[in-house]
Design an enzyme around this catalytic site. Structure first.
Site, mmCIF file in Angstrom:
data_model
loop_
_atom_site.group_PDB
_atom_site.id
_atom_site.type_symbol
_atom_site.label_atom_id
_atom_site.label_comp_id
_atom_site.label_asym_id
_atom_site.label_seq_id
_atom_site.Cartn_x
_atom_site.Cartn_y
_atom_site.Cartn_z
ATOM 1 N N SER A 25 -11.668 18.346 -44.554
ATOM 2 C CA SER A 25 -10.232 18.098 -44.685
ATOM 3 C C SER A 25 -9.557 18.485 -43.385
ATOM 4 O O SER A 25 -10.217 18.771 -42.394
ATOM 5 C CB SER A 25 -9.641 18.925 -45.822
ATOM 6 O OG SER A 25 -9.835 20.300 -45.521
ATOM 7 N N TYR A 58 -8.005 14.393 -46.058
ATOM 8 C CA TYR A 58 -6.895 14.836 -46.899
ATOM 9 C C TYR A 58 -6.384 16.178 -46.399
ATOM 10 O O TYR A 58 -7.064 16.892 -45.665
ATOM 11 C CB TYR A 58 -7.324 14.920 -48.370
ATOM 12 C CG TYR A 58 -8.448 15.898 -48.619
ATOM 13 C CD1 TYR A 58 -8.175 17.219 -48.972
ATOM 14 C CD2 TYR A 58 -9.777 15.516 -48.497
ATOM 15 C CE1 TYR A 58 -9.203 18.124 -49.189
ATOM 16 C CE2 TYR A 58 -10.806 16.404 -48.714
ATOM 17 C CZ TYR A 58 -10.516 17.710 -49.063
ATOM 18 O OH TYR A 58 -11.533 18.603 -49.266
#
Length: 139
Positions: A25, A58
Site C-alpha cells: 500500500s 490503496y
C-alpha cells in the site's frame, strides 16, 4: 454512463520510506489525506517523477503531521526514499457530476507540508521553477 475523472492529487511529494516487508500500500500523513480528500483504502495511482515508474495501490492513513509518504510491499522495488511522486485519485461520476467536478490539487514542500491548494491540474507548484504547459488551457 459513468465517467472516470481526476478527483485529487498530492503533487511532488517526497517518499520518506519504502519497505518490501510491509503490507502493500502507500502510507500517507493524515493531514495530506484530508487536504486531498482521500480515504483509507481508497485506490490511488502513484507516478514516480524521479524514475517514471507508475503503479496503483490503496491508501493507509499515516500519523498526522509526520509528513510520511511510505511505499509498502512490492512497490518498494519501483519507488525509493527521496523520490518525488504524484499521488492521484479518480472518481466515477455521472456526466453532469463530471462537468461540475472541481478536483483538489495539493502542492507540498520537501517535507510534505501543504504549501498551496488548488483545483487546476496543470498549475505548477507555486514558487518553483516549473512552468505550465503552453498548450494547457487555464482551468
Amino acid at each position: 454512463m459513468l465517467r472516470t475523472m481526476f478527483k485529487s492529487k498530492i503533487h511532488r511529494a517526497t517518499v520518506t520510506q519504502a519497505d518490501l516487508h510491509y503490507v502493500g500500500s502507500v502510507t500517507i500523513d493524515a493531514d495530506l489525506l484530508d487536504a486531498a480528500d482521500l480515504l483509507p483504502g481508497e485506490l490511488v495511482h502513484i507516478v514516480d517523477i524521479t524514475n517514471g515508474a507508475r503503479l496503483e495501490t490503496y491508501v493507509i492513513e499515516g500519523e498526522r503531521g509526520s509528513g510520511v509518504v511510505g511505499i509498502n510491499g512490492a512497490a518498494a522495488h519501483l519507488v525509493h526514499p527521496g523520490d518525488l511522486v504524484i499521488i492521484i485519485s479518480y472518481a466515477q461520476v455521472s456526466d453532469a457530476e463530471a462537468r461540475a467536478l472541481r478536483p483538489r490539487v495539493v502542492h507540498v514542500d520537501r517535507d510534505n507540508r501543504v504549501v498551496a491548494l488548488g483545483a487546476d491540474p496543470a498549475e505548477p507548484v507555486p514558487g518553483s521553477d516549473q512552468a505550465r504547459s503552453p498548450q494547457a488551457v487555464t482551468a
